[in-house]
Design an enzyme around this catalytic site. Structure first.
Site, PDB file in Angstrom:
ATOM      1  N   GLN A 129      37.221  37.839  49.684  1.00  0.00           N
ATOM      2  CA  GLN A 129      36.257  37.343  48.699  1.00  0.00           C
ATOM      3  C   GLN A 129      34.886  37.996  48.927  1.00  0.00           C
ATOM      4  OE1 GLN A 129      37.079  35.100  46.155  1.00  0.00           O
ATOM      5  NE2 GLN A 129      35.047  35.577  45.400  1.00  0.00           N
ATOM      6  N   ASP A 176      43.116  43.097  44.490  1.00  0.00           N
ATOM      7  CA  ASP A 176      41.885  43.165  43.692  1.00  0.00           C
ATOM      8  C   ASP A 176      41.679  44.569  43.124  1.00  0.00           C
ATOM      9  OD1 ASP A 176      40.583  40.764  43.292  1.00  0.00           O
ATOM     10  OD2 ASP A 176      39.530  40.809  45.225  1.00  0.00           O
ATOM     11  N   LYS A 181      41.728  29.942  43.417  1.00  0.00           N
ATOM     12  CA  LYS A 181      42.776  30.967  43.565  1.00  0.00           C
ATOM     13  C   LYS A 181      43.966  30.408  44.359  1.00  0.00           C
ATOM     14  CE  LYS A 181      39.491  34.738  43.148  1.00  0.00           C
ATOM     15  NZ  LYS A 181      38.601  35.703  43.787  1.00  0.00           N
TER      16      LYS A 181
END
Ligand code: NAD
Length: 287
Positions: free
Chosen positions: A97, A120, A53
């Site tokens: 994460q 997200d 990422k």
């Protein structure tokens, strides 16, 4: 032969568009959008995802701020970091994460992220916006699935769609996005009876179960469109690891189009994360 939907090509196009938006944002604001990536502990798969990422962010010009915290970090300390990032004007997107270590309550952490920076799309505010069709940031993999569908179907109105899998991060948000586009959606899961029969009626099948080669040729109607989200690592014949999807790709060649694994949905997830970061930055810029 079914058309193979090329996720790598679609993702590359999104990345090019995102890079252009990043450049324009930087020209207006004196600096590029910023993405904070928080990793707690050293789960090897998470390490790989985070590194990828960050690398992709740099490629499109997004500044990334990496926060690596030890596995024993307390929930309070993590929440303190999130609070700081929430108000940091240099940070436009925040990504924590997952999975988090067992002693940290994932919901409490994801719920603490400023919804305007929740790239997200997992915080309850964005989940609520998605289910009420009122904007917000959309989870990256579901967004990628819709963008792939858009390459092969112009109008989803009235089409029968089956989603296999009902997770909060994949199956459910995909179902919401399909409903928003006026498809008739059936969400299925491990306890669903007669899954082959349900799939056989579908114009669109989205497979997100994590069950290798679950969707067989006889489950698929002639001319259906299939998006395979599943990724499972198995040992190949040569003894080397290989990635397989939820669809028996070779058996579904009577479909209109199908995504391969790898090279289908996978590349779309990060491309959509980058696009979401720019979307968040542009929305914050207007405030
Ligand atoms: P999950 O384990 O949280 O959920 C799986 C869902 O599938 C559950 O609702 C379960 O009931 C259902 N299911 C499992 N086996 C089934 C079966 N045999 N028949 C019917 N339903 C079944 O998984 P997830 O996080 O939603 O991920 C699903 C898959 O998508 C995994 O393979 C994952 O690796 C993959 N994934 C890919 C990406 C990407 O970027 N391409 C992103 C996220 C997840």
């Amino acid at each position: 032969m079914a058309d193979k939907i090329d996720g790598r090509a679609v993702a590359a196009q999104i990345e090019d568009e995102t890079a252009a938006k990043v450049e324009a944002f930087a020209a207006r604001n004196g600096q590029a959008p910023g993405l904070a990536v928080v990793l707690v502990g050293n789960d090897p798969a998470s390490e790989v995802y985070v590194a990828h990422k960050i690398k992709k962010s740099a490629k499109v010009g997004i500044r990334s701020y990496e926060h690596r915290l030890p596995a024993e970090t307390s929930q309070d300390d993590l929440l303190t970091l999130i609070t700081r990032l929430n108000i940091d004007p240099n940070v436009h997107g925040i990504l924590v994460q997952v999975p988090l270590p067992a002693h940290i309550e994932e919901g409490a952490v994801l719920g603490a992220i400023n919804p305007a920076k929740d790239v997200d799309g997992f915080c309850p505010v964005n989940v609520g916006r998605l289910s009420t069709g009122t904007g917000g940031l959309v989870p990256c993999t579901p967004l990628g699935v819709m963008k792939l569908l858009d390459t092969v179907i112009d109008d989803l109105t009235g089409l029968d769609a089956v989603v296999i899998g009902k997770s909060n991060i994949v199956g459910k948000p995909i179902a919401m996005l399909l409903l928003e586009r006026e498809a008739t959606v059936t969400v299925t899961h491990i306890e669903t009876k007669n899954l082959p029969d349900i799939c056989r009626k579908a114009d669109i099948i989205i497979a997100a179960a994590g069950a290798p080669r679950l969707v067989k040729g006889y489950w698929v109607k002639e001319g259906a469109v299939i998006i395979d989200v599943g990724i499972t690592r198995i040992k190949g014949e040569s003894g080397k690891d290989k990635l397989v999807g939820d669809v028996a790709f070779d058996e579904v060649q009577h479909a209109k189009a199908v995504t391969p694994v790898p090279g289908g949905v996978g590349p779309m997830t990060i491309a959509c994360l980058l696009a979401n970061t720019v979307q968040a930055a542009e929305a914050l810029e207007k405030k």
